[in-house]
Design an enzyme around this catalytic site. Structure first.
Site, short mmCIF file in Angstrom:
data_model
loop_
_atom_site.label_atom_id
_atom_site.label_comp_id
_atom_site.label_asym_id
_atom_site.label_seq_id
_atom_site.Cartn_x
_atom_site.Cartn_y
_atom_site.Cartn_z
N HIS A 98 0.75 6.28 1.97
CA HIS A 98 1.40 7.26 2.83
C HIS A 98 2.60 7.93 2.17
O HIS A 98 3.16 8.88 2.75
CB HIS A 98 1.72 6.63 4.18
CG HIS A 98 0.46 6.30 4.92
ND1 HIS A 98 -0.47 7.27 5.24
CD2 HIS A 98 -0.06 5.12 5.34
CE1 HIS A 98 -1.49 6.70 5.85
NE2 HIS A 98 -1.27 5.40 5.91
N GLU B 142 -11.05 -9.58 3.07
CA GLU B 142 -9.79 -9.23 3.73
C GLU B 142 -10.08 -9.04 5.20
O GLU B 142 -10.88 -8.18 5.58
CB GLU B 142 -9.18 -7.96 3.13
CG GLU B 142 -7.84 -7.61 3.79
CD GLU B 142 -7.06 -6.52 3.06
OE1 GLU B 142 -6.23 -5.85 3.72
OE2 GLU B 142 -7.26 -6.35 1.84
N HIS C 278 -5.77 3.59 -1.70
CA HIS C 278 -7.10 3.92 -1.18
C HIS C 278 -7.43 5.36 -1.58
O HIS C 278 -6.81 6.31 -1.09
CB HIS C 278 -7.10 3.76 0.34
CG HIS C 278 -8.44 4.01 0.98
ND1 HIS C 278 -8.63 3.88 2.35
CD2 HIS C 278 -9.64 4.36 0.47
CE1 HIS C 278 -9.89 4.16 2.64
NE2 HIS C 278 -10.52 4.46 1.52
N ARG D 135 -7.30 12.64 1.15
CA ARG D 135 -6.25 13.03 2.09
C ARG D 135 -4.87 12.51 1.68
O ARG D 135 -3.86 13.03 2.14
CB ARG D 135 -6.57 12.56 3.51
CG ARG D 135 -6.52 11.07 3.69
CD ARG D 135 -6.79 10.66 5.13
NE ARG D 135 -8.13 11.00 5.55
CZ ARG D 135 -8.65 10.61 6.72
NH1 ARG D 135 -7.93 9.88 7.55
NH2 ARG D 135 -9.89 10.94 7.04
N ARG E 81 -9.67 8.02 -0.86
CA ARG E 81 -10.66 8.42 0.14
C ARG E 81 -11.54 9.55 -0.37
O ARG E 81 -11.14 10.32 -1.24
CB ARG E 81 -9.98 8.85 1.44
CG ARG E 81 -9.53 7.70 2.31
CD ARG E 81 -8.90 8.23 3.60
NE ARG E 81 -8.65 7.15 4.55
CZ ARG E 81 -9.49 6.81 5.53
NH1 ARG E 81 -10.63 7.47 5.68
NH2 ARG E 81 -9.20 5.83 6.35
N HIS F 215 -3.63 -4.80 7.76
CA HIS F 215 -3.78 -3.63 8.63
C HIS F 215 -2.87 -3.78 9.84
O HIS F 215 -3.06 -4.64 10.69
CB HIS F 215 -5.22 -3.40 9.11
CG HIS F 215 -5.43 -1.97 9.56
ND1 HIS F 215 -5.71 -0.95 8.70
CD2 HIS F 215 -5.36 -1.40 10.79
CE1 HIS F 215 -5.83 0.19 9.35
NE2 HIS F 215 -5.61 -0.05 10.62
N THR G 248 -8.35 3.40 8.75
CA THR G 248 -9.52 2.53 8.83
C THR G 248 -9.55 1.84 10.19
O THR G 248 -8.62 1.11 10.54
CB THR G 248 -9.50 1.49 7.70
OG1 THR G 248 -9.37 2.18 6.45
CG2 THR G 248 -10.78 0.68 7.69
N ASN H 28 0.85 -1.19 0.00
CA ASN H 28 0.00 0.00 0.00
C ASN H 28 0.89 1.25 0.00
O ASN H 28 1.71 1.42 0.90
CB ASN H 28 -0.90 -0.02 1.24
CG ASN H 28 -1.90 1.11 1.25
OD1 ASN H 28 -1.56 2.25 1.00
ND2 ASN H 28 -3.14 0.80 1.57
N GLU I 117 -8.70 0.43 -3.10
CA GLU I 117 -9.52 0.49 -1.89
C GLU I 117 -10.50 1.65 -2.01
O GLU I 117 -10.12 2.76 -2.42
CB GLU I 117 -8.65 0.65 -0.65
CG GLU I 117 -7.91 -0.61 -0.27
CD GLU I 117 -7.26 -0.54 1.09
OE1 GLU I 117 -7.19 0.57 1.66
OE2 GLU I 117 -6.84 -1.58 1.60
#
Length: 247
Positions: free
Chosen positions: A13, A154, A46, A52, A48, A197, A104, A10, A73
């Site tokens: 970030h 998941e 993801h 963000r 959003r 996660h 999440t 992922n 995502e």
């Protein structure tokens, strides 16, 4: 046992860091390319509602830049479904989303929203997108995900990882047992099982060892490690830990 355990990286970030200052650097598309070159089996991003981290343009650019699958995502909203249908990524993982959360916080509530979710995911599946539902390792949620028509789930490993970090070994082991049971239940229903996660080098072993699990999606920890050792080295060490546990 599932075939070789896949690692989805992922890259959200990297975009978080870019957006903190503005501009174009660091580039999440470059991170996706580096992750692929380092051995990632897929890229997770993801988009959003509040944008963000990942932005709409990032999704297009990542799809053009990589040859491995993109796991998109998304929340179960009409806006996100339209975007997914426009891009047609390999996979779409439906996650719960609240504007005020940092990340999440839990699994999707499928059991109480099964009919709507079944209707929501049907066009995605018809478009050839492999849909997964991000849920807690709860028997009712797993059964509802199956009834809703999702081929993949998941399971949320966040509680297990948090309890490990807090030194709550008894509670951690109980949460791990829930994940073990959840993976078996899902596999018995014919669902493909992913987990993710909060996973780290310290917590990935017992999860990677589960024979029912086909894929792990890991992001925040890898991006943090990359600050110190570089992204290829962080991914290589996670791959090593996963393979050692599965082997």
């Amino acid at each position: 046992m599932a075939d070789r355990l896949r690692l989805g990286v992922n890259i959200d970030h990297v975009a978080t860091l870019r957006n903190a200052r503005g501009g174009t650097l660091p580039d999440p598309v470059r991170a996706a390319r580096v992750a692929e070159a380092a051995g990632a089996d897929g890229i997770t991003a993801h988009l959003r509602e509040d944008r963000r981290h990942i932005r709409d343009a990032d999704v297009s650019a990542i799809l053009e830049a990589i040859t491995i699958p993109l796991n998109f995502e998304m929340a179960a909203t009409e806006e996100m479904r339209k975007i997914a249908l426009g891009h047609r990524p390999h996979a779409a993982c439906i996650v719960p989303e609240r504007r005020e959360e940092r990340t999440t916080e839990g699994g999707l509530e499928v059991a109480a929203d099964q009919n709507r979710l079944a209707t929501f995911i049907a066009p995605l599946s018809e478009a050839g997108i492999r849909v997964s539902l991000f849920i807690a390792a709860d028997p009712a949620q797993i059964a509802a995900a199956h009834r809703a028509g999702a081929p993949v789930i998941e399971l949320h490993t966040g509680a297990y990882c948090d309890l490990h970090a807090e030194g709550e070994t008894e509670a951690r082991d109980a949460e791990l047992a829930r994940l073990v049971d959840g993976a078996k239940r899902a596999a018995d229903l014919g669902l493909e099982v992913h987990m993710g996660h909060g996973l780290t080098y310290d917590t990935v072993g017992p999860i990677a060892a589960l024979p029912e699990v086909a894929e792990l999606n890991i992001g925040h920890f890898l991006m943090g490690e990359a600050l110190f050792v570089g992204l290829p080295a962080a991914i290589a060490e996670m791959r090593r830990a996963m393979d050692a546990a599965r082997g």
